[in-house]
Design an enzyme around this catalytic site. Structure first.
Site, PDB file in Angstrom:
ATOM      1  N   LEU F  74       4.723  -2.319   7.480  1.00 29.92           N
ATOM      2  CA  LEU F  74       5.807  -1.230   7.683  1.00 29.92           C
ATOM      3  C   LEU F  74       5.248   0.121   7.069  1.00 29.92           C
ATOM      4  O   LEU F  74       6.076   0.924   6.932  1.00 29.92           O
ATOM      5  CB  LEU F  74       7.038  -1.755   7.176  1.00 29.92           C
ATOM      6  N   THR F  75       4.048   0.238   6.585  1.00 33.36           N
ATOM      7  CA  THR F  75       3.646   1.546   5.978  1.00 33.36           C
ATOM      8  C   THR F  75       3.247   2.708   7.059  1.00 33.36           C
ATOM      9  O   THR F  75       2.818   2.124   8.432  1.00 33.36           O
ATOM     10  CB  THR F  75       2.273   1.472   5.209  1.00 33.36           C
ATOM     11  N   HIS F  76       3.297   3.764   6.914  1.00 36.92           N
ATOM     12  CA  HIS F  76       3.108   4.907   7.707  1.00 36.92           C
ATOM     13  C   HIS F  76       1.720   5.354   7.578  1.00 36.92           C
ATOM     14  O   HIS F  76       1.001   5.006   6.698  1.00 36.92           O
ATOM     15  CB  HIS F  76       3.676   6.094   7.320  1.00 36.92           C
ATOM     16  N   MET F 112       1.063   2.918  -1.853  1.00 40.59           N
ATOM     17  CA  MET F 112       0.613   1.608  -1.304  1.00 40.59           C
ATOM     18  C   MET F 112      -0.681   1.883  -1.055  1.00 40.59           C
ATOM     19  O   MET F 112      -1.618   0.804  -1.179  1.00 40.59           O
ATOM     20  CB  MET F 112       1.238   1.206   0.128  1.00 40.59           C
ATOM     21  N   GLU F 113      -1.310   2.942  -0.851  1.00 40.59           N
ATOM     22  CA  GLU F 113      -2.849   3.319  -0.469  1.00 40.59           C
ATOM     23  C   GLU F 113      -3.499   2.881  -1.884  1.00 40.59           C
ATOM     24  O   GLU F 113      -4.535   2.318  -1.947  1.00 40.59           O
ATOM     25  CB  GLU F 113      -2.952   4.762   0.093  1.00 40.59           C
ATOM     26  N   ASP F 127     -15.399 -11.701  -5.085  1.00 42.82           N
ATOM     27  CA  ASP F 127     -16.050 -12.237  -3.894  1.00 42.82           C
ATOM     28  C   ASP F 127     -17.812 -12.400  -4.532  1.00 42.82           C
ATOM     29  O   ASP F 127     -18.488 -13.479  -4.262  1.00 42.82           O
ATOM     30  CB  ASP F 127     -16.327 -11.556  -2.596  1.00 42.82           C
TER      31      ASP F 127
END
Lengths: 164, 164, 164, 164, 164, 164
Positions: F74-76, F112-113, F127
């Protein structure tokens, strides 16, 4: 009968196909886009000479089929061994039919790849024609054939319409 | 009139929108999937309790709308300011209608984002129900509304069918 | 002889590799970027101490090789079992040579993965150096080696230039 | 002078363009692929009738230009307002030249988008012709023109070769 | 002992797994997000009725697991045969635990797929709750179980905390 | 107070930011990974000479931040004007802290970024080290700072631990 993409608690999941046998699997899906006369003529002529709408849509559809597992959340990412996309023109109804064939040698079917390829191809035709016709309609998208795999082959036949 | 996605030589191109004004633009697209009674019941019940097919399809459709420029070759990559996806259930015809609204403040319209969102949502419903019904059909996908931009607003109304 | 990516009607397609045998397949591709003396020095020194241009380009190239089927429309999506990227510096001609080795155990070759890996690595070097030199040139990209598969092994040797 | 993609400690970074002015920016990049006579003929004839290699490569290049920020680690993701891809055929040297023009109205240049578009288009030609010619070479990829932005316009002219 | 993702010169590489045996491989990873009481209540109630945060996060996590090879540079792109995501609620500590199980039949393990699935699911919960709580914390992400493959099975047990 | 990512019916949506003002927005997020002594030493030494784990993780994190809108439903999708990733080493606790700063000039925040950049960087370290240590733990991921936008600036301070 139940929706297999949910567990007993109703939670969505990618179903386990690890125990299924690797076999040759194929699926064919079709779909149509209907447009006004002027736009239909432009597409038809373009596919013969300049402005090859269907050539662009074919590439978009093949590429789209390869993106299926990125687009449809619960699908498995699989290796397609073949993808083709064909178009048929129906001048009476001003429709273009896209048909996508997908194949894999694997543990799960390729219906979603075929039907996604058809959808992306039709959306691409829509995009390229929308300046001419804002009332186009995409429809009649369904699975025509599915072979390979344990659940048996499937053939869906739609009634041939007179105008076809 | 011509297909704007081709130059004079008939070569495909992404059209130049650099000179167009930045405005509020919105588009609404719809589409349907029809299924057999058993599958329709499973979806309808799931959306109330367990196995929320439509919840998954909504997320796939919103995410899909954001991927439009990656899927449709000649579309511009734009910043969407809003995407919503709604579903309506039609028990008489065992259809589910998806409706996607997309918005941007930019130089080009968002029809393709709305119609791609609808298509991916319907494909996701197809995927989750295909174990129950191999004869489903996706259709009646069209642009319902488009506002903002120089070319004027567009409203497409389809005849309301009795069974709706 | 014909272009295998088109059918008899001239329509593009992803060719069917479903019947081909799974074998170990490897490809090596190379390519170069040439830059001015100042930029070449900056890259060379960076790769020893600060500002590791080639380290970034290596990661971009390896990641790029994995994206091949998303970038090149008619390629098959395959599982790579190995990707490496090496660089050689040619001070006389101020060139950096990238060399990419790709491997798979599968039904189709990995030339495109190797050559895409090289290209993305060189583009990344270009990006990181373009503030210093706006006249760089990327070139001499070709397949050096290809083994495995029915069509036989391929070795391309270019004339060694004196300055190398 | 320094590599701007690294900070004082030599760590890679995406440079801050937030303070730069939004302006019209354009870039044109070119590149070539050379092949044997038979393959060159197949491409040339295909682009007129069946088997349109260049049509597929054009779509791949335009789509590739849109993916630049996903491929080249330190590039900014930007909104392209225009992308076009043209091809020129050089029968004397059996070369195909791809030329990509990219535009944006934004805070950073579009050189990488133009040069990535060229590279992906040439790689796509390579892919479609590799069954006929395993010795093709991609090269002479460089920035031809860059306008807009504070750092001034750039024009790179290469010596016209006799055979062109 | 050494970091296997680098060669003798210290250059990053995707390690060669071409000689490894194809076996059933599974991994389970877990992780938690902690939030304030109000937000925790909103999530808990949502998962029962309206505003299903965990349903959205589940889809994002499953999709994210499929994107692992695109996100983590040196991972192999592999075909997952199963992905599931479960959540446990810890009211005492206002934590939500995500647990992701991934499976493949292949030449390399799926730890990264499981742990990436967990991370993307937790980030999605973060996104949906960040308007209510700007102080949330994501943590305790680790591999709980790994089976299949030559290096032997792994089980990580964390001390059970009283409040759990 | 409510979860803004759901409408009144509890359906997930991408919220409308079209009416919000374009402003400079910045976010800083941090997170840690803890490992055993041997692995910690390998990473620490690598970052000085051969085997630059943190250099690879930095590129993965920056690239990951650009993929946020593709990962979190739901992020832009927004245009980042800057992304940086830094690492701090804590020998006492054998932890590596990643810190990501993201900036945009736009209508919605970049928390969020930043937090996605941190998460992908930490997953990449995981990893590359997992062959040495199968018990690593990722945690303490939170938003440290957020400026710009109507809702006011946010600063989260965690208690400094003695061993730091």
């Amino acid at each position: 009968m139940e929706l297999t993409h949910f567990d007993e608690q109703g939670n969505a999941r990618m179903v386990d196909v690890g125990e299924k046998a690797e076999t040759q699997r194929e699926a064919v899906a079709v779909g149509r886009i209907q447009m006004n006369e002027e736009t239909y003529q432009a597409v038809q002529q373009g596919s013969m000479s300049k402005g090859d709408v269907l050539g662009v849509a074919r590439i978009a559809g093949i590429t789209g089929a390869k993106k299926t597992s990125d687009l449809i959340p619960l699908t498995h990412n699989i290796n397609l061994t073949k993808v083709t996309l064909d178009f048929k023109l129906y001048p009476m109804t001003r429709e273009i039919e896209a048909s996508c064939t997908a194949r894999t040698f694997g543990r799960t079917g390729v219906e979603m790849e075929a039907i996604t390829g058809v959808s992306i191809a039709l959306l691409t035709i829509y995009d390229m024609c929308k300046a001419l016709d804002k009332g186009m309609e995409i429809g009649q998208i369904y699975l025509q054939k599915k072979t390979g795999g344990k659940s048996g082959d499937v053939y869906n036949r739609r009634q041939v319409r007179k105008e076809d």
